[in-house]
Design an enzyme around this catalytic site. Structure first.
Site, PDB file in Angstrom:
ATOM      1  CG  ASP A   1      63.481   8.467  92.665  1.00 48.29           C
ATOM      2  OD1 ASP A   1      62.513   9.245  92.528  1.00 48.29           O
ATOM      3  OD2 ASP A   1      63.815   7.636  91.798  1.00 48.29           O
TER       4      ASP A   1
ATOM      5  CE  LYS B   1      55.827   7.559  87.895  1.00 49.44           C
ATOM      6  NZ  LYS B   1      57.149   7.017  88.220  1.00 49.44           N
TER       7      LYS B   1
ATOM      8  CG  PHE C   1      61.442   2.071  88.464  1.00 47.29           C
ATOM      9  CD1 PHE C   1      61.749   1.169  87.455  1.00 47.29           C
ATOM     10  CD2 PHE C   1      60.968   3.330  88.112  1.00 47.29           C
ATOM     11  CE1 PHE C   1      61.579   1.512  86.119  1.00 47.29           C
ATOM     12  CE2 PHE C   1      60.800   3.681  86.776  1.00 47.29           C
ATOM     13  CZ  PHE C   1      61.109   2.775  85.779  1.00 47.29           C
TER      14      PHE C   1
HETATM   15  C1  LIG Z   1      58.393   6.724  87.572  1.00 42.44           C
HETATM   16  C2  LIG Z   1      59.618   6.824  88.380  1.00 42.44           C
HETATM   17  C3  LIG Z   1      60.828   7.263  87.815  1.00 42.44           C
HETATM   18  C4  LIG Z   1      60.974   7.528  86.339  1.00 42.44           C
HETATM   19  O1  LIG Z   1      60.198   8.589  85.917  1.00 42.44           O
HETATM   20  P1  LIG Z   1      59.918   8.792  84.347  1.00 42.44           P
HETATM   21  O2  LIG Z   1      59.185  10.101  84.280  1.00 42.44           O
HETATM   22  O3  LIG Z   1      59.102   7.631  83.909  1.00 42.44           O
HETATM   23  O4  LIG Z   1      61.214   8.828  83.658  1.00 42.44           O
HETATM   24  C5  LIG Z   1      61.911   7.416  88.650  1.00 42.44           C
HETATM   25  N1  LIG Z   1      61.829   7.152  89.962  1.00 42.44           N
HETATM   26  C6  LIG Z   1      60.685   6.738  90.546  1.00 42.44           C
HETATM   27  C7  LIG Z   1      60.649   6.494  92.014  1.00 42.44           C
HETATM   28  C8  LIG Z   1      59.549   6.547  89.766  1.00 42.44           C
HETATM   29  O5  LIG Z   1      58.423   6.099  90.328  1.00 42.44           O
END
Ligand SMILES: *Cc1c(COP(=O)(O)O)cnc(C)c1O
Length: 393
Positions: free
Chosen positions: A221, A250, A136
């Site tokens: 990521d 986050k 994700f």
């Molecule tokens: C939550 C998340 C995102 C997206 O972040 P947003 O602030 O919601 O746009 C991208 N990559 C990972 C691994 C995430 O957990």
């Protein structure tokens, strides 16, 4: 339905479904709803509230910065912005030294960080990206193109890029997918939204080798797994692999919106004047918030706390036979139930005064504040068998 949730339904787009609660107040690791009921927050706004709610260091830093200088645009720079970039590069540690430096681009969210990193990879002159199934990366068009879940992607196709999805953890599949046209391999060191799936030992190192063989960038990521969540500053550090790109968000701002793209080595200078931009990104208030988070994690020894408490919680959860597997590192914890009862478990936990989360019908995720106390963890573990009873797991 109380007043706020019914007004929500009238006034807000139905992208998230009905809200589970209307929350009015938070302190430390606890939050209160509109009816005055108290909850232990074991989700932290999805791995965001690193210091819990209303932490004095965070409130103080934001207040002071806002009183001093609130926003200036990226025509100008500020002390907090430069200091935060320097601090992130220092925390990325040996990698930076090994590759001869790094540079940061600040954003306002995880998707925006990944969007920026995706654009950065285009500056290699290549367009192919290899990502993992179950991954994700966010909901903007670019981030979505890299996100595997068909239900998220398909309503918005065509999406940018030539993207190949490979099974997560399978080094051979990764090697087979990467070619001389591959701009980047993008992986989460721990797949959060998939239900906390940890990279098998050797997988990230194999990704590094494959990327090097073909001249592709290796991009981690760490939007969910970074900033102390796993008991390390970044989840990839224990794998002793140096990436070219790291995306963050986050937990970085402790609840104040901020994200970052970090480019190391040759990735540091791929984006040049005119290639990318943002109005809010790197705003001094957001940077002051992130600095307060990083300083508090360091000053309070939270990495060690997260490691110790995470292990205790995982052991406690695994003790119940209705839990078939517990995964994760530090305070990023996922578990599988014997039945597809995750929704009922989340509901039963909420009724018992604990906020937790489901990622799939059979998987539960915990991502509590890094400042979670031993007492709150113990009270949850004590309530856990009763929660599973109530949910008829
Ligand atoms: C939550 C998340 C995102 C997206 O972040 P947003 O602030 O919601 O746009 C991208 N990559 C990972 C691994 C995430 O957990």
């Amino acid at each position: 339905m109380n007043d706020l949730t019914s007004r929500y339904t009238e006034a807000l787009m139905n992208t998230f479904g009905p809200p589970k609660l209307a929350l009015v107040r938070g302190k430390g690791t606890h939050v209160w709803d509109a009816d005055g009921k108290e909850y232990v927050d074991l989700l932290a706004g999805i791995a965001v509230n690193s210091l819990g709610h209303g932490h004095p260091a965070l409130v103080g830093a934001i207040t002071e910065q806002l009183q001093t200088l609130g926003h200036v645009s990226n025509f100008f720079t500020t002390g907090p912005q430069v200091e935060l970039a320097e601090t992130l590069l220092r925390l990325l540690g040996g990698g930076v030294t090994a590759q001869g430096g790094g540079k940061v681009f600040f954003t306002n969210s995880g998707a925006e960080a990944n969007e920026g990193a995706f654009k950065l990879t285009r500056r290699t002159g290549r367009t192919h990206v290899v990502v993992a199934e179950g991954g994700f990366h966010g909901r903007t068009m670019g981030a979505l193109a890299l996100t595997s879940k068909a239900a998220y992607r398909e309503p918005f196709e065509p999406l940018p890029g030539e993207v190949t999805f490979v099974p997560y953890g399978d080094a051979d599949a990764l090697a087979a997918a990467v070619t001389g046209d591959t701009a980047a391999i993008c992986l989460e060191p721990i797949q959060g939204e998939a239900g906390v799936v940890v990279a098998p030992d050797g997988y990230l190192a194999a990704a590094r080798r494959v990327a090097d063989e073909h001249g592709a960038l290796l991009w981690f990521d760490e939007v969910q797994s970074g900033i102390g969540r796993t008991g390390d500053w970044f989840a990839h550090l224990r794998h002793e692999v140096v990436p070219d790109v790291v995306t963050l968000a986050k937990g970085l701002g402790g609840g104040f919106p901020i994200g970052a793209v970090v480019g190391l080595g040759r990735a540091a200078d791929l984006l040049q004047p005119g290639n990318h931009g943002t109005t809010f990104g790197g705003n001094p208030v957001a940077c002051a918030a992130a600095l307060a988070v990083l300083r508090t994690i360091e000053a309070d020894g939270l990495l060690e706390h997260v490691r110790v408490l995470g292990e205790k919680i995982r052991d406690g959860l695994a003790a119940d036979p209705r839990v078939t597997e517990v995964r994760g590192e530090g305070l990023l914890i996922g578990l599988d139930l014997v039945s597809e009862s995750a929704a009922a478990v989340v509901q039963a936990a909420q009724e018992a005064g604990f906020i937790i989360n489901m990622t799939t019908p059979q998987r539960i995720r915990l991502a509590p504040p890094l400042v979670l106390t031993d007492d709150d963890a113990a009270s949850f573990l004590q309530a856990w068998p009763g929660i599973l009873d109530a949910a008829e797991v």
